[in-house]
Design a protein around this motif. Structure first.
Motif, PDB file in Angstrom:
ATOM      1  N   HIS A  69      36.781  25.408  -4.498  1.00 15.60           N
ATOM      2  CA  HIS A  69      36.967  26.693  -5.162  1.00 15.60           C
ATOM      3  C   HIS A  69      37.159  27.802  -4.137  1.00 15.60           C
ATOM      4  O   HIS A  69      38.026  28.654  -4.293  1.00 15.60           O
ATOM      5  CB  HIS A  69      35.784  27.008  -6.075  1.00 15.60           C
ATOM      6  CG  HIS A  69      35.970  28.247  -6.873  1.00 15.60           C
ATOM      7  ND1 HIS A  69      36.510  28.243  -8.142  1.00 15.60           N
ATOM      8  CD2 HIS A  69      35.736  29.555  -6.575  1.00 15.60           C
ATOM      9  CE1 HIS A  69      36.599  29.497  -8.571  1.00 15.60           C
ATOM     10  NE2 HIS A  69      36.120  30.306  -7.653  1.00 15.60           N
ATOM     11  N   CYS A 129      34.309  30.855 -11.153  1.00 13.85           N
ATOM     12  CA  CYS A 129      33.805  31.760 -10.129  1.00 13.85           C
ATOM     13  C   CYS A 129      32.284  31.916 -10.198  1.00 13.85           C
ATOM     14  O   CYS A 129      31.620  31.956  -9.168  1.00 13.85           O
ATOM     15  CB  CYS A 129      34.474  33.132 -10.259  1.00 13.85           C
ATOM     16  SG  CYS A 129      36.192  33.129  -9.711  1.00 13.85           S
ATOM     17  N   CYS A 141      40.277  30.292  -4.197  1.00 14.12           N
ATOM     18  CA  CYS A 141      39.982  31.564  -4.845  1.00 14.12           C
ATOM     19  C   CYS A 141      39.717  32.632  -3.782  1.00 14.12           C
ATOM     20  O   CYS A 141      38.686  32.604  -3.121  1.00 14.12           O
ATOM     21  CB  CYS A 141      38.773  31.406  -5.764  1.00 14.12           C
ATOM     22  SG  CYS A 141      38.305  32.940  -6.580  1.00 14.12           S
ATOM     23  N   CYS A 165      36.320  34.685  -4.185  1.00 15.90           N
ATOM     24  CA  CYS A 165      35.110  33.994  -3.780  1.00 15.90           C
ATOM     25  C   CYS A 165      35.117  33.722  -2.279  1.00 15.90           C
ATOM     26  O   CYS A 165      34.074  33.760  -1.634  1.00 15.90           O
ATOM     27  CB  CYS A 165      34.953  32.688  -4.559  1.00 15.90           C
ATOM     28  SG  CYS A 165      34.571  32.958  -6.300  1.00 15.90           S
TER      29      CYS A 165
HETATM   30 ZN   LIG Z   1      36.325  32.283  -7.567  1.00 15.45          ZN
END
Ligand SMILES: [Zn+2]
Length: 93
Positions: A60, A30, A64, A67
């Motif tokens: 990512h 992250c 995620c 994020c």
């Molecule tokens: Zn992340």
């Protein structure tokens, strides 16, 4: 009195190999994602293919939610800043 420098257990090995995998594979964490997020947003805003330029970030962000949310907020903020005044530092023309 300890007999060796360090007890290496199965779980130690597991976490070490996990850490190695994390850094040597195409996964990013992250904080790395966050570091590249502004460049990713910049690429987006300047019409570049951000996902091709920064595939790890794209990946990512896709997996995620934290994020992804952060990126959306950043993109919204940057869009609001860039559009009316194209002299913003992200503009390089
Ligand atoms: Zn992340």
């Amino acid at each position: 009195m300890p007999t060796g420098p360090m007890q290496i257990t199965d779980s130690t090995l597991k976490s070490v190999s996990q850490a190695v995998r994390m850094t040597s594979s195409d996964e990013i964490a992250c904080d790395e994602c966050f570091d590249s997020m502004d460049r990713f947003a910049e690429a987006n805003l300047t019409g570049l293919d951000a996902a091709t330029a920064l595939p790890l970030v794209a990946r990512h962000l896709a997996m995620c939610p934290d994020c992804g949310e952060e990126f959306e907020a950043l993109l919204t903020a940057l869009t609001a800043m860039v559009r009316p005044r194209p002299r913003f530092r992200f503009w390089r023309r």
